[in-house]
Design a protein around this motif. Structure first.
Motif, mmCIF file in Angstrom:
data_model
loop_
_atom_site.group_PDB
_atom_site.id
_atom_site.type_symbol
_atom_site.label_atom_id
_atom_site.label_comp_id
_atom_site.label_asym_id
_atom_site.label_seq_id
_atom_site.Cartn_x
_atom_site.Cartn_y
_atom_site.Cartn_z
ATOM 1 N N GLU A 1 45.138 -6.281 22.822
ATOM 2 C CA GLU A 1 44.427 -6.575 24.073
ATOM 3 C C GLU A 1 45.317 -6.421 25.310
ATOM 4 O O GLU A 1 44.801 -6.375 26.431
ATOM 5 C CB GLU A 1 43.815 -7.984 24.025
ATOM 6 C CG GLU A 1 44.808 -9.115 23.927
ATOM 7 C CD GLU A 1 45.175 -9.490 22.496
ATOM 8 O OE1 GLU A 1 44.877 -8.720 21.565
ATOM 9 O OE2 GLU A 1 45.790 -10.544 22.321
ATOM 10 N N ILE A 2 46.622 -6.301 25.176
ATOM 11 C CA ILE A 2 47.506 -6.148 26.340
ATOM 12 C C ILE A 2 47.901 -4.692 26.575
ATOM 13 O O ILE A 2 48.828 -4.419 27.341
ATOM 14 C CB ILE A 2 48.768 -7.017 26.216
ATOM 15 C CG1 ILE A 2 49.620 -6.570 25.018
ATOM 16 C CG2 ILE A 2 48.410 -8.490 26.132
ATOM 17 C CD1 ILE A 2 51.022 -7.145 25.037
ATOM 18 N N PHE A 3 47.205 -3.749 25.943
ATOM 19 C CA PHE A 3 47.590 -2.339 26.053
ATOM 20 C C PHE A 3 47.715 -1.878 27.503
ATOM 21 O O PHE A 3 48.741 -1.320 27.896
ATOM 22 C CB PHE A 3 46.592 -1.455 25.306
ATOM 23 C CG PHE A 3 46.834 0.007 25.495
ATOM 24 C CD1 PHE A 3 47.932 0.623 24.923
ATOM 25 C CD2 PHE A 3 45.981 0.775 26.269
ATOM 26 C CE1 PHE A 3 48.170 1.967 25.105
ATOM 27 C CE2 PHE A 3 46.200 2.120 26.461
ATOM 28 C CZ PHE A 3 47.303 2.720 25.872
ATOM 29 N N GLY A 4 46.692 -2.090 28.301
ATOM 30 C CA GLY A 4 46.705 -1.628 29.693
ATOM 31 C C GLY A 4 47.833 -2.235 30.499
ATOM 32 O O GLY A 4 48.524 -1.550 31.252
ATOM 33 N N LEU A 5 48.018 -3.521 30.330
ATOM 34 C CA LEU A 5 49.078 -4.207 31.071
ATOM 35 C C LEU A 5 50.467 -3.795 30.579
ATOM 36 O O LEU A 5 51.413 -3.698 31.369
ATOM 37 C CB LEU A 5 48.895 -5.724 30.925
ATOM 38 C CG LEU A 5 49.732 -6.608 31.828
ATOM 39 C CD1 LEU A 5 49.464 -6.292 33.288
ATOM 40 C CD2 LEU A 5 49.446 -8.072 31.540
#
Length: 151
Positions: A116-120
């Motif tokens: 879930e933290i891929f973009g960040l």
């Protein structure tokens, strides 16, 4: 002495492309190794691992554009400018690609455990890319002051 100065001009002409390519090779290899390791540990997300590992390849494109911008008859009068701009831009592009590859590898490691933290997680790699863009634009602007041909 004039021949040596002209040789430095030729080095400066091709340095942005060559150093940018070296940095991109190292950066993509670093991130690619992390991507392959993440693929062994996870059952999904392979496409984004490969995509992130290719991010450092943009620096070679910037280097090619700078090389074409610097392209002009190499004489003793223009060689110092070609050398300074080409080599310094090339070093900046190379360092940017290497460190961007390390940021991408870290993003891949973090994403495999917490998708879930891929973009960040790729934000630091984008910030490093910004410094490559600064060097790229600076080289283009400064190269306009080197005469095309000295009469």
């Amino acid at each position: 002495m004039t021949d040596f100065i002209v040789v430095l001009g030729w080095i400066g002409l091709y340095a942005p492309m060559a150093l940018g390519a070296i940095g991109s090779i190292i950066g993509c290899a670093t991130a690619g190794q992390a991507a392959i390791g993440a693929m062994l540990d996870t059952d999904s997300g392979y496409g984004r691992y490969v995509g992130v590992s290719a991010m450092p390849s943009s620096q070679v494109i910037y280097g090619i554009v700078v090389m074409f911008t610097l392209n002009r008859p190499v004489t003793a009068d223009v060689s110092p400018g070609l050398f300074a701009i080409g080599v310094l831009a090339g070093i900046a592009l190379m360092a940017s690609a290497i460190y961007q590859g390390q940021c991408c590898a870290s993003a891949i490691h973090a994403t495999k455990s917490k998708p879930e933290i891929f973009g960040l997680s790729i934000a630091p790699a984008a910030i490093v890319e910004g410094f490559a863009v600064f060097a790229f634009i600076f080289a283009l602007v400064i190269s306009a002051n080197i005469p095309q041909a000295v009469a």
